[in-house]
Design a protein around this motif. Structure first.
Motif, PDB file in Angstrom:
ATOM      1  N   UNK A 189       4.850   4.052   8.384  1.00  0.00           N
ATOM      2  CA  UNK A 189       5.587   5.306   8.507  1.00  0.00           C
ATOM      3  C   UNK A 189       4.794   6.508   8.011  1.00  0.00           C
ATOM      4  N   UNK A 190       4.058   6.382   6.915  1.00  0.00           N
ATOM      5  CA  UNK A 190       3.465   7.545   6.257  1.00  0.00           C
ATOM      6  C   UNK A 190       2.477   8.250   7.183  1.00  0.00           C
ATOM      7  N   UNK A 191       2.481   9.606   7.096  1.00  0.00           N
ATOM      8  CA  UNK A 191       1.576  10.433   7.871  1.00  0.00           C
ATOM      9  C   UNK A 191       0.362  10.842   7.071  1.00  0.00           C
ATOM     10  N   UNK A 192      -0.395  11.780   7.623  1.00  0.00           N
ATOM     11  CA  UNK A 192      -1.670  12.163   7.004  1.00  0.00           C
ATOM     12  C   UNK A 192      -1.483  12.873   5.678  1.00  0.00           C
ATOM     13  N   UNK A 193      -0.302  13.491   5.448  1.00  0.00           N
ATOM     14  CA  UNK A 193      -0.060  14.201   4.192  1.00  0.00           C
ATOM     15  C   UNK A 193       0.911  13.462   3.299  1.00  0.00           C
ATOM     16  N   UNK A 194       1.049  12.144   3.500  1.00  0.00           N
ATOM     17  CA  UNK A 194       2.006  11.349   2.734  1.00  0.00           C
ATOM     18  C   UNK A 194       1.315  10.123   2.153  1.00  0.00           C
ATOM     19  N   UNK A 195       1.910   9.549   1.122  1.00  0.00           N
ATOM     20  CA  UNK A 195       1.371   8.357   0.468  1.00  0.00           C
ATOM     21  C   UNK A 195       2.515   7.394   0.196  1.00  0.00           C
ATOM     22  N   UNK A 196       2.150   6.140  -0.026  1.00  0.00           N
ATOM     23  CA  UNK A 196       3.106   5.111  -0.424  1.00  0.00           C
ATOM     24  C   UNK A 196       2.794   4.699  -1.854  1.00  0.00           C
ATOM     25  N   UNK A 197       3.773   4.818  -2.730  1.00  0.00           N
ATOM     26  CA  UNK A 197       3.621   4.386  -4.115  1.00  0.00           C
ATOM     27  C   UNK A 197       4.083   2.932  -4.212  1.00  0.00           C
ATOM     28  N   UNK A 198       3.154   2.037  -4.546  1.00  0.00           N
ATOM     29  CA  UNK A 198       3.416   0.604  -4.550  1.00  0.00           C
ATOM     30  C   UNK A 198       3.357   0.102  -5.986  1.00  0.00           C
ATOM     31  N   UNK A 199       4.435  -0.512  -6.434  1.00  0.00           N
ATOM     32  CA  UNK A 199       4.504  -1.108  -7.762  1.00  0.00           C
ATOM     33  C   UNK A 199       5.081  -2.518  -7.628  1.00  0.00           C
ATOM     34  N   UNK A 200       5.011  -3.336  -8.685  1.00  0.00           N
ATOM     35  CA  UNK A 200       5.609  -4.673  -8.592  1.00  0.00           C
ATOM     36  C   UNK A 200       7.111  -4.656  -8.343  1.00  0.00           C
TER      37      UNK A 200
ATOM     38  N   UNK B 126       2.956   4.362 -14.269  1.00  0.00           N
ATOM     39  CA  UNK B 126       2.809   3.527 -15.442  1.00  0.00           C
ATOM     40  C   UNK B 126       4.086   2.913 -15.969  1.00  0.00           C
ATOM     41  N   UNK B 127       5.223   3.103 -15.304  1.00  0.00           N
ATOM     42  CA  UNK B 127       6.500   2.597 -15.822  1.00  0.00           C
ATOM     43  C   UNK B 127       6.825   1.184 -15.338  1.00  0.00           C
ATOM     44  N   UNK B 128       6.231   0.758 -14.221  1.00  0.00           N
ATOM     45  CA  UNK B 128       6.612  -0.521 -13.631  1.00  0.00           C
ATOM     46  C   UNK B 128       5.450  -1.490 -13.452  1.00  0.00           C
ATOM     47  N   UNK B 129       4.229  -1.022 -13.531  1.00  0.00           N
ATOM     48  CA  UNK B 129       3.074  -1.874 -13.280  1.00  0.00           C
ATOM     49  C   UNK B 129       2.375  -2.300 -14.552  1.00  0.00           C
ATOM     50  N   UNK B 130       1.571  -3.352 -14.423  1.00  0.00           N
ATOM     51  CA  UNK B 130       0.798  -3.876 -15.541  1.00  0.00           C
ATOM     52  C   UNK B 130      -0.640  -3.380 -15.483  1.00  0.00           C
ATOM     53  N   UNK B 131      -1.200  -3.273 -14.294  1.00  0.00           N
ATOM     54  CA  UNK B 131      -2.572  -2.796 -14.109  1.00  0.00           C
ATOM     55  C   UNK B 131      -2.497  -1.476 -13.351  1.00  0.00           C
TER      56      UNK B 131
END
Length: 666
Positions: A640-651, A388-393
């Protein structure tokens, strides 16, 4: 004694099954059939409706007929080709050749690519349309994507075309996507014209390309009329063309002649309205716009229409404004007729594949059918420490509303609602790039979310699990061929063909490999070949499950505690692997800060500060310094991310992290 009933039956006149020259009745057809394209010189006979491969809609024998009219003033042509073979550049050359720009106008390259992502990546993502006037003929051109992940756009617009212009590189010849788009055009019965593009290349071999294209069409089951295609040779970027390989002139007349050779649409102008929605666009002032080609009848401003579908309830609406394509813009008209590609406002509830009809003649066309998705990703609400620090939605409602909006116009996209949850949505697409483009678009719009790793969509056939396979073609310098073969073999790939080095010392190899094996292979191949490999792939169907893939050879470097990365901490950690975090960047616990040089994950304290003492050592001023950081784009992060990893995407940022509860404990 003869049977009187048999004599009566034998005396009945038999209907003629073959059209004769003396037939006086004009060519007529049921007004419920879609537009049929015929040459005006053909003899009159009843034509079967041609459309997408779908179950036919039952027609009543009591329906009235309407005479067909061949429109000589309009022709619609679709440009199809493999990626980077010059479709958009060819559209630019035709627009310039038809004097669609002023002499003093500054024209940028690929004018039909409207999205910022299309210009940045140099690829076409969404199919687009334009119109030009040549020899009193309104030529409606359709530019289509060349990448296999956006094949749904090609399938959607081919239904509107009278003919298909196939562009092939003068050196490379037919490629995997060439096969895909050509197969679709042949199945729809479209007339095909061949353009050998990039004739200005020194290694051009047009004779080989023509022979290879002819063999490909024969292999795909083209008809005799389709095999008798005409050829033009061109250099689109230079605005040159010719009917012979050694007679290239500084104009596009040869390509225009190829376009005018296509059959004109034979349409029922006096029949009730029938238009299939092929695209959904949005205007800030007009709202949602219907886009499609009128199959029959006329569309008038202010008239009441019905939106229908074979499997849905009908809805009513009223046409507000009608637009037709005028060069690269739009022109307002009061009415349009069958054969025209139009946009109009006034309707709110409609989707791609719906049919627009008159209120008193509701006859839906068969819906548009496209190939099913093969890859899925999870779109989740961001739950990291920086949420919630960098995104609008940032809420699940925002994400769901945006995905529903995308589903309205992206025919190749699906939302698996059975596997979705209130905070996670399973989005299915034609490939990793297809979904990555959607993620990048949402990111630029202000969305903040977490993305799970891409996984393949499997099927169960006769109790056996099947997974998608792809035909992968790799072009690489001959010295790196061994590394490519070793890497693809370890990913369950089966070699289909291998070709020796050409004049440019580039060898090629073709593999049939599970789609799972392609997830994450791009960076590995580029590393093994020092960035010289060129990859092209195409879906090859479903086959039995190939077994488990080997795990990643390298693990991840994890952040030990939340804080701000320091130069001192990063200098001490860079001996453990390649870092992706720069000094001064805020990080949180279990965030991935680098690629480990060994298997397994390792937690590092990159936020530690150098202790301040009054002790002066002999090597105090000697600094090790920071080595080069690994810059990961969004595509690289998803790969790159594996089955136990995630990518946090912000603007603002793209971060990698372990799933909650998956990080190494203190």
């Amino acid at each position: 004694m003869s049977d009187p009933m048999a004599a009566f039956v034998n005396a009945l006149p038999l209907p003629s099954l073959r059209p004769t020259a003396s037939r006086a009745t004009p060519l007529r057809r049921p007004f419920s059939a879609p537009t049929v394209h015929v040459r005006p010189t053909l003899p009159s006979f009843r034509l079967a409706p041609t459309c997408v491969a779908a179950p036919p809609v039952a027609e009543s024998s009591s329906e009235p007929s309407a005479p067909l009219t061949v429109r000589q003033d309009v022709v619609t042509v679709a440009f199809v080709a493999h990626i980077d073979h010059g479709k958009s550049s060819m559209c630019d050359a035709l627009l310039k050749g038809a004097s669609c720009f002023r002499d003093n106008e500054t024209v940028e390259d690929r004018v039909m690519d409207a999205m910022d992502l299309e210009k940045e990546r140099g690829i076409t993502i969404n199919a687009s349309a334009a119109s030009l006037l040549y020899k009193d003929v309104n030529v409606q051109i359709l530019d289509t994507p060349g990448h296999a992940d956006f094949g749904g756009e090609v399938e959607r617009v081919l239904n509107m075309a009278d003919g298909v212009l196939l562009l092939v590189d003068s050196v490379e010849g037919p490629k995997p996507q060439t096969r895909f788009v050509l197969k679709k055009a042949i199945a729809l019965g479209k007339k095909i014209g061949l353009i050998i593009n990039k004739m200005d290349r020194p290694q051009a071999r047009p004779d080989f390309v023509v022979d290879a294209t002819f063999d490909l069409m024969a292999e795909l089951g083209a008809s005799d009329e389709q095999m008798d295609f005409k050829i033009a040779y061109a250099s689109a970027i230079n605005g040159q063309s010719g009917k012979e390989a050694d007679a290239i002139e500084d104009n596009m007349d040869a390509v225009f002649d190829l376009v005018l050779d296509f059959p004109r649409p034979a349409v029922a102008l006096d029949a009730p309205l029938q238009l299939q929605v092929n695209n959904v666009t949005y205007d800030e002032f007009k709202g949602r716009l219907v886009s499609g080609r009128i199959n029959a009848g006329r569309l008038r401003k202010g008239e009441s229409v019905v939106v229908c579908h074979p499997e849905k309830d009908t809805t009513r609406g009223k046409v507000a404004e009608i637009f037709v394509y005028d060069k690269l813009g739009r022109a307002t008209v009061d009415q349009a007729q069958a054969g025209d590609i139009v946009l109009f406002s006034g309707l709110t509830k409609f989707n791609i594949g719906d049919t627009i009809c008159k209120a008193d003649a509701v006859l839906p066309l068969p819906p548009i059918k496209v190939e099913e998705p093969t890859v899925r990703m999870s779109f989740m609400v961001n739950v990291s420490e920086f949420a919630g620090q960098e995104g609008k939605y940032v809420t699940s409602r925002n994400i769901k509303d945006r995905l529903d909006k995308e589903l309205e116009r992206n025919v190749g996209l699906r939302l698996d609602r059975d596997r979705s949850s209130p905070d996670s949505f399973e989005v299915c697409g034609r490939g990793a790039l297809h979904l990555t483009i959607l993620i990048e678009t949402m990111r630029r719009e202000g969305f903040e979310m977490m993305i799970g790793p891409p996984t393949v969509i499997t099927k169960t056939v006769d109790g056996v699990t099947h997974e998608p396979y792809e035909q992968l073609e790799v072009e690489v310098p001959e010295e790196y061929m061994g590394a490519v073969v070793d890497l693809l073999s370890r990913r369950k790939g089966e070699m289909v063909n291998m070709a020796g080095a050409n004049s440019e010392n580039m060898a090629s190899v073709v593999y049939c490999i599970p789609t799972r094996g392609l997830l994450g292979v791009k960076n590995a191949l580029l590393t093994a070949t020092r960035g010289t490999a060129v990859l092209n792939s195409q879906l090859d169907g479903y086959r039995p499950f190939a077994g488990e893939m080997e795990a990643k050879e390298q693990g991840s470097l994890l952040v030990y505690e939340t804080g701000k990365a320091t130069s001192y901490g990063l200098e001490g950690a860079q001996d453990r692997g390649r870092l992706i975090v720069s000094p001064g960047e805020k990080v949180y616990r279990n965030q991935i800060c680098g690629v480990h040089q060994r298997a397994g994950d390792l937690s590092l304290n990159i936020c530690r500060l150098k202790a301040l003492t009054n002790y002066r050592s002999a090597n105090k001023e000697i600094k090790g310094g920071m080595q080069g950081l690994l810059q990961l784009s969004l595509d690289d992060a998803i790969e790159y991310i594996g089955h136990d990893e995630v990518a946090e995407v912000t603007p603002v940022s793209v971060r990698l992290a372990k799933r909650a509860g998956k990080g190494k404990k203190r």
